[in-house]
Design a protein around this motif. Sequence first.
Motif, PDB file in Angstrom:
ATOM      1  N   GLU A 350      25.755 -47.720 -28.909  1.00 33.37           N
ATOM      2  CA  GLU A 350      26.577 -47.004 -27.933  1.00 33.37           C
ATOM      3  C   GLU A 350      26.151 -45.548 -27.821  1.00 33.37           C
ATOM      4  O   GLU A 350      26.097 -44.977 -26.733  1.00 33.37           O
ATOM      5  N   TYR A 351      25.815 -44.942 -28.974  1.00 28.96           N
ATOM      6  CA  TYR A 351      25.457 -43.525 -28.991  1.00 28.96           C
ATOM      7  C   TYR A 351      24.129 -43.278 -28.273  1.00 28.96           C
ATOM      8  O   TYR A 351      24.015 -42.375 -27.431  1.00 28.96           O
ATOM      9  N   PHE A 352      23.096 -44.070 -28.593  1.00 26.94           N
ATOM     10  CA  PHE A 352      21.764 -43.800 -28.052  1.00 26.94           C
ATOM     11  C   PHE A 352      21.580 -44.324 -26.628  1.00 26.94           C
ATOM     12  O   PHE A 352      20.647 -43.901 -25.944  1.00 26.94           O
ATOM     13  N   LEU A 353      22.448 -45.225 -26.182  1.00 23.21           N
ATOM     14  CA  LEU A 353      22.342 -45.677 -24.797  1.00 23.21           C
ATOM     15  C   LEU A 353      22.933 -44.671 -23.822  1.00 23.21           C
ATOM     16  O   LEU A 353      22.690 -44.759 -22.623  1.00 23.21           O
ATOM     17  N   LYS A 354      23.699 -43.734 -24.338  1.00 26.70           N
ATOM     18  CA  LYS A 354      24.222 -42.687 -23.461  1.00 26.70           C
ATOM     19  C   LYS A 354      23.309 -41.458 -23.576  1.00 26.70           C
ATOM     20  O   LYS A 354      22.359 -41.426 -24.366  1.00 26.70           O
ATOM     21  N   ASP A 355      23.611 -40.430 -22.809  1.00 24.96           N
ATOM     22  CA  ASP A 355      22.815 -39.210 -22.821  1.00 24.96           C
ATOM     23  C   ASP A 355      23.226 -38.367 -24.018  1.00 24.96           C
ATOM     24  O   ASP A 355      24.303 -37.762 -24.034  1.00 24.96           O
ATOM     25  N   CYS A 356      22.375 -38.316 -25.042  1.00 25.44           N
ATOM     26  CA  CYS A 356      22.719 -37.572 -26.265  1.00 25.44           C
ATOM     27  C   CYS A 356      21.859 -36.314 -26.419  1.00 25.44           C
ATOM     28  O   CYS A 356      21.714 -35.787 -27.516  1.00 25.44           O
ATOM     29  N   ARG A 357      21.291 -35.838 -25.312  1.00 23.02           N
ATOM     30  CA  ARG A 357      20.418 -34.666 -25.396  1.00 23.02           C
ATOM     31  C   ARG A 357      21.135 -33.441 -25.938  1.00 23.02           C
ATOM     32  O   ARG A 357      20.534 -32.620 -26.638  1.00 23.02           O
ATOM     33  N   ALA A 358      22.417 -33.319 -25.652  1.00 20.33           N
ATOM     34  CA  ALA A 358      23.154 -32.127 -26.075  1.00 20.33           C
ATOM     35  C   ALA A 358      23.248 -32.018 -27.586  1.00 20.33           C
ATOM     36  O   ALA A 358      23.452 -30.920 -28.124  1.00 20.33           O
ATOM     37  N   GLU A 359      23.107 -33.119 -28.290  1.00 24.14           N
ATOM     38  CA  GLU A 359      23.248 -33.105 -29.748  1.00 24.14           C
ATOM     39  C   GLU A 359      21.907 -33.041 -30.464  1.00 24.14           C
ATOM     40  O   GLU A 359      21.878 -33.035 -31.691  1.00 24.14           O
ATOM     41  N   ILE A 360      20.800 -33.010 -29.740  1.00 20.07           N
ATOM     42  CA  ILE A 360      19.497 -32.892 -30.386  1.00 20.07           C
ATOM     43  C   ILE A 360      19.368 -31.494 -30.985  1.00 20.07           C
ATOM     44  O   ILE A 360      19.515 -30.488 -30.288  1.00 20.07           O
ATOM     45  N   ASN A 361      19.110 -31.430 -32.284  1.00 24.61           N
ATOM     46  CA  ASN A 361      18.995 -30.149 -32.986  1.00 24.61           C
ATOM     47  C   ASN A 361      17.510 -29.851 -33.201  1.00 24.61           C
ATOM     48  O   ASN A 361      16.899 -30.343 -34.158  1.00 24.61           O
ATOM     49  N   THR A 362      16.950 -29.051 -32.315  1.00 29.34           N
ATOM     50  CA  THR A 362      15.517 -28.744 -32.401  1.00 29.34           C
ATOM     51  C   THR A 362      15.226 -27.589 -33.346  1.00 29.34           C
ATOM     52  O   THR A 362      14.055 -27.312 -33.636  1.00 29.34           O
ATOM     53  N   ASP A 363      16.269 -26.898 -33.839  1.00 29.62           N
ATOM     54  CA  ASP A 363      16.072 -25.711 -34.680  1.00 29.62           C
ATOM     55  C   ASP A 363      16.307 -25.976 -36.156  1.00 29.62           C
ATOM     56  O   ASP A 363      16.129 -25.078 -36.981  1.00 29.62           O
ATOM     57  N   ASN A 364      16.710 -27.199 -36.514  1.00 25.02           N
ATOM     58  CA  ASN A 364      17.013 -27.505 -37.907  1.00 25.02           C
ATOM     59  C   ASN A 364      15.717 -27.548 -38.722  1.00 25.02           C
ATOM     60  O   ASN A 364      14.855 -28.394 -38.477  1.00 25.02           O
ATOM     61  N   PRO A 365      15.543 -26.652 -39.705  1.00 25.40           N
ATOM     62  CA  PRO A 365      14.300 -26.654 -40.491  1.00 25.40           C
ATOM     63  C   PRO A 365      14.147 -27.911 -41.343  1.00 25.40           C
ATOM     64  O   PRO A 365      13.043 -28.227 -41.789  1.00 25.40           O
ATOM     65  N   LEU A 366      15.241 -28.630 -41.576  1.00 23.66           N
ATOM     66  CA  LEU A 366      15.178 -29.861 -42.363  1.00 23.66           C
ATOM     67  C   LEU A 366      14.872 -31.083 -41.503  1.00 23.66           C
ATOM     68  O   LEU A 366      14.654 -32.174 -42.031  1.00 23.66           O
ATOM     69  N   GLY A 367      14.865 -30.902 -40.177  1.00 22.55           N
ATOM     70  CA  GLY A 367      14.626 -32.019 -39.272  1.00 22.55           C
ATOM     71  C   GLY A 367      13.213 -32.057 -38.749  1.00 22.55           C
ATOM     72  O   GLY A 367      12.311 -31.396 -39.273  1.00 22.55           O
ATOM     73  N   MET A 368      13.004 -32.836 -37.701  1.00 20.82           N
ATOM     74  CA  MET A 368      11.690 -33.005 -37.083  1.00 20.82           C
ATOM     75  C   MET A 368      11.706 -32.472 -35.657  1.00 20.82           C
ATOM     76  O   MET A 368      11.079 -33.036 -34.763  1.00 20.82           O
ATOM     77  N   HIS A 369      12.472 -31.400 -35.434  1.00 23.79           N
ATOM     78  CA  HIS A 369      12.573 -30.762 -34.113  1.00 23.79           C
ATOM     79  C   HIS A 369      13.051 -31.740 -33.047  1.00 23.79           C
ATOM     80  O   HIS A 369      12.714 -31.598 -31.868  1.00 23.79           O
ATOM     81  N   GLY A 370      13.799 -32.732 -33.445  1.00 31.34           N
ATOM     82  CA  GLY A 370      14.357 -33.693 -32.500  1.00 31.34           C
ATOM     83  C   GLY A 370      13.429 -34.820 -32.115  1.00 31.34           C
ATOM     84  O   GLY A 370      13.846 -35.764 -31.443  1.00 31.34           O
ATOM     85  N   GLU A 371      12.171 -34.766 -32.536  1.00 35.31           N
ATOM     86  CA  GLU A 371      11.188 -35.762 -32.093  1.00 35.31           C
ATOM     87  C   GLU A 371      11.503 -37.159 -32.631  1.00 35.31           C
ATOM     88  O   GLU A 371      11.327 -38.158 -31.922  1.00 35.31           O
ATOM     89  N   LEU A 372      11.939 -37.254 -33.869  1.00 22.36           N
ATOM     90  CA  LEU A 372      12.228 -38.572 -34.438  1.00 22.36           C
ATOM     91  C   LEU A 372      13.422 -39.208 -33.731  1.00 22.36           C
ATOM     92  O   LEU A 372      13.411 -40.407 -33.427  1.00 22.36           O
TER      93      LEU A 372
END
Length: 610
Positions: A350-372
């Motif tokens: 349900e979450y990924f079938l909707k538009d979840c762009r607003a929750e992509i965290n591209t600045d989190n140093p512990l993440g992958m800049h939202g790419e994953l």
Amino acid sequence: MTIPDSGCVMENGASCLPCTPEEEKKIVTDLRNESERNLKEGNLYFVISSSWFRKWERYVGIDGDENLIGNQSSDSRHINGASSVVAERPGPIDNSDIVENGSDSDGKGNDIQLRRLLIEGQDYVLVPQGVWEKLHGWYKGGPELPRKMILQGVYHKKFDVEVYPLCLKLVDSRDESQSTIWLSRKASLTELFQKVCALKGIEQDKVRIWDYFNKRKYAQLSVSNKTLEESNLQMDQDILLELVDGHQSSKIGMDSTGNDLALVSLEPSRSPLTIAGGPTLSNGHSGYRSNLYPGSSLGSGLTDMDDGFDACNSARKGEKGGLAGLQNLGNTCFMNSALQCLVHTPPLVEYFLKDCRAEINTDNPLGMHGELALAFGDLLRKLWSSGRTAIAPRVFKGKLARFAPQFSGYNQHDSQELLAFLLDGLHEDLNRVKQKPYIEMKDSDGRPDEEVAAECWKNHKARNDSVIVDVCQGQYKSTLVCPVCSKISITFDPFMYLSLPLPSTITRTMTVTVFYGDGSRLPMPFTVSVLKNGFCKDLLLALGTACGLKSDESLMLAEVYENKIYRYLEMPLEPLASIKDDEHIVAFRFQKKEIGKTRLVIFHRWQEKF
């Protein structure tokens, strides 16, 4: 460092003994240490059969604890301190058991390929170039199997020896003939064009090469410095060769049979939800790592035809989604099984079938800049909109390997480790908290568990808030008691995984209801663990211990079926395998002095009405 010369050659092909076993051991150890101090991309390593290498280790007195290559071999452990026992000197290096064309011991590594699915340490070892030159100088033999060291990963760099270069099947559209090309994944598309043109004797400006995965034109490859891994080419896949001239230029939109073919645009997709970049694919096995963290940004997108998705084959109206399978890319069932579990978890769907762009965290140093997160979301949408057409997760696998080089290549990996990395990476890419506050934890101080749990969860959510936390995380209750002052401290710690023990393969649990022969107490069930291949006497012994059987008491086993005693289990050596898990077993507890008396079984029934 002074290294002795190799000396002369004997009749059997091996060199004279230039060094004692102790000197050989020291030379190889010094060369290995020097190689580890100078790790860099492009260093040359050589593959040697473990079978031969273990013989050499025994000869120089190396046991499993001091294995020079770092991979303990079972055949060498028995030495363990027996340095006074001199093993026989091995013959010429023999790699015939690990190469495809076996007995050729004089061939070159460029022409001879390793057997697939070999395991480092078990089937082969990797030695630096300097070590190989010394060993080959002392023992001769072969064939030599050189492999280059490559650098893997984006944020966490890792040195790997590319044991299995990329194998591509070149299909010539002129006559449908096939040729095999071996190139490093780090090779550029320019090098690929050069090799193809040299193989076919064609000028480069008259050649067109296609990514021909699954016998379909996915994208036209162009001469550039882009690597094969960045171009998303997979092991053993096809590439298509076409000639460009006045006669064939009109057939650009057709396949080799003349059928119309939709071409894939090479321009970046305009959708912000498309997946970035290409893969970092490797079958390296040497775990050299360095901590480099270069910057990264979302790269160019890929069209929906990548991964085998075609809008023409999308789910028809009214057809249930999520029925598509994932195609294996080598032995990637470990990844596909984990992905299928996640893409069929209803809240995540349900979450990924909707538009979840607003929750992509591209600045989190512990993440992958939202790419994953973008890559996973794109794959999930394809699986839920492709009808029953199988998807080849080429782009996702490449993205995964790019951020986690340990999952590179086409061998098996641990599915739980993959799932743990994926969930953690998705959480960090989707963490709604942009600035994490500092929170000081408080003691429980005798407060109710509900209050302490709510406080700990609130503190955790203040720093970690994502759909993964909402769906996949919970809390452990931990209780600590001070052995000195007896103070009790209760905390609630977040968790994402629960480790459960696997059922034993040699034991089974059996539940037996114990009845008192004199009716003095109520029946009581007892669950005991016994060997699967045990006997009734073993069950009686375990049951007697569990129910506290006295020395003057005995137990008698019986099977109950439809509220009646079906049979007595009176033979001590009757196998427990004869008792099925769903059968109801009871035991009657009585005094030993009552053995031999007549058995009277009383059944309680409702009075029948006439």
